[in-house]
Design an enzyme around this catalytic site. Structure first.
Site, PDB file in Angstrom:
ATOM      1  N   ASP A   1     -22.592  11.668  -0.602  1.00  0.00           N
ATOM      2  CA  ASP A   1     -21.317  11.814   0.093  1.00  0.00           C
ATOM      3  C   ASP A   1     -21.014  13.294   0.233  1.00  0.00           C
ATOM      4  OD1 ASP A   1     -18.941   9.647   0.727  1.00  0.00           O
ATOM      5  OD2 ASP A   1     -18.188  11.697   0.486  1.00  0.00           O
TER       6      ASP A   1
ATOM      7  N   ARG B   1       0.823  -1.215   0.000  1.00  0.00           N
ATOM      8  CA  ARG B   1       0.000   0.000   0.000  1.00  0.00           C
ATOM      9  C   ARG B   1       0.861   1.271   0.000  1.00  0.00           C
ATOM     10  NH1 ARG B   1      -5.212  -0.788   2.157  1.00  0.00           N
ATOM     11  NH2 ARG B   1      -6.030  -2.691   1.226  1.00  0.00           N
TER      12      ARG B   1
END
Lengths: 126, 285
Positions: free
Chosen positions: B142, B33
């Site tokens: 959102d 990541r």
């Protein structure tokens, strides 16, 4: 113990896959190409095969077709793991009998998800 | 490779900044990541990255590290259990309770980049018998315009489409466009996206049958959580369902909802009847 045959001509990929698979409790065998993998399957069919596509001698897709035509060859789950990530290759793999498909590069979560998808891993093991 | 002391630091840093708890064996996850961030910010190695976080020299990099490690929020079919509940429990019960032709309304209140509402739309397409010819409205909201733009575009990278979703479903509902995978029009047209802040009044939202509000309440203090849950209860049908994140609960947070027994993540308004039975049919999830 569940067994996984990792078929890839890259030693790095085999090493990464082995590390993840062993953490998930798999006994791991390795093969460097499709021919090598067929010989391994003739000795003992694994539960699942993590299969590269582009390899010398016998490619991944050739191996899969030969495997599925063999006695007992429909038993192992086959997860392609390749950098060939276009729809035509994925469709060809599914047509040949692949159960899942990983587009490289992969990480432990993706491999775990795919093993779970073919019924060979449980959630939350990583 | 991340050395042991830097790994311990990253674990503590992520716990403090985001609540994320990494166990001792997540080296590969952390490396995979954070590797793109080394390239993006031209940082030579993980030790240097840890040093930059330790001395607080870049808040941008600190935010990027947290974001990179918490992107689980954008999985298709994240946690699986809520989606099983959706097809096995919620839709059969609501379809049975509503008159024919009554439209079902679903609100994804923290839709982020769209994976959750698209997952629901895909399940509706996979299980057409669940709602019959009934119209279903899926609204995704959102706070962030950026993520809503991504949601509307419906384009995801290959990492995003491989986690949570099988290859058969990928081939059926997505098309490859360049390096991205794009949700097909038949799925996209089932979902509407709109900017909305959960702290604002819900007036004008109408009544919903199901509200997904997953992994967003964790960012609010207890009084705000209680207030949001109470207001969700007012826009939810009395026999509707609320779905929270796997690590969230309504226990100790007001009295608007109670857990639906035997259903992890699913809650019902406190005034609702407990006579909710799962479908006897095997439904594909």
């Amino acid at each position: 113990m569940k067994t996984c045959l990792v078929v890839d001509d890259s030693g790095v990929v085999r090493k990464i896959a082995r590390r993840i698979l062993e953490r998930l409790g798999f006994l791991v065998e390795e093969a460097v190409n499709g021919q090598n993998a067929l010989e391994s399957c003739d000795r003992a069919m694994p539960d699942v095969i993590l299969l590269d596509w582009e390899m010398p001698v016998v490619s991944g897709i050739e191996f899969l077709r030969l495997l599925r035509a063999r006695e007992g060859g429909t038993v192992p789950k086959v997860i392609f793991c390749t950098s060939l990530n276009d729809m035509s290759h994925i469709a060809e793999a599914l047509e040949a009998g692949a159960d899942e498909y990983i587009m490289k590069p992969f990480d432990d979560e993706i491999l775990h998800e795919k093993l779970e998808a073919v019924g060979l891993a449980e959630k939350d093991l990583l | 490779m991340i050395n042991a002391s830097d790994y311990d630091f990253f674990v503590r840093f992520l716990k403090q900044k985001s609540g994320l708890q990494l166990s001792d064996d997540k080296h590969y996850l952390l490396e995979s990541r954070l590797m793109p961030l080394l390239r993006k910010f031209d940082v030579p190695d993980f030790s240097k990255l840890a040093a930059m976080l330790r001395d607080g020299s870049s808040t941008i990099i600190a935010a990027a590290v947290v974001e990179a490690m918490t992107t689980n929020e954008t999985l298709f079919f994240r946690d699986k259990a809520p989606f099983e509940d959706f097809t096995r429990t919620m839709l059969p019960a609501l379809s049975a309770a509503r008159p024919p032709g009554h439209r079902l309304r679903i609100w994804c209140a923290a839709a982020s980049s769209g994976q959750e509402p698209y997952s629901l739309a895909i399940l509706l397409l996979e299980n057409p018998g669940l709602v019959g010819r009934r119209e279903v409205e899926i609204l995704g909201t959102d706070l962030s315009n950026d993520v809503l733009d991504r949601a509307r575009a419906g384009r995801y990278n290959q990492f995003e489409v491989q986690r949570g979703m099988g290859v058969q479903m990928l081939m059926k509902y997505f098309t490859k466009v360049g390096d991205s995978w794009e949700v097909k029009e038949q799925v996209r047209k089932m979902v509407q996206f709109r900017k909305f802040n959960l702290l604002e009044p819900f007036s004008g939202m109408g009544t919903f049958d199901i509200v997904f509000c997953r992994n967003v309440l964790i960012y609010f203090d207890p009084p705000t959580k209680t207030d949001i849950l109470a207001r969700i209860a007012r826009v939810l049908a009395p026999d509707g369902y609320l779905v929270l994140g796997a690590a969230e609960t309504v226990i100790g947070v007001g009295e608007a909802f109670k857990p639906l027994p035997q259903h992890r993540c699913t809650y019902v308004p406190c005034a609702a009847s407990m006579e909710r039975r799962p479908s006897p049919f095997g439904i594909k999830v």
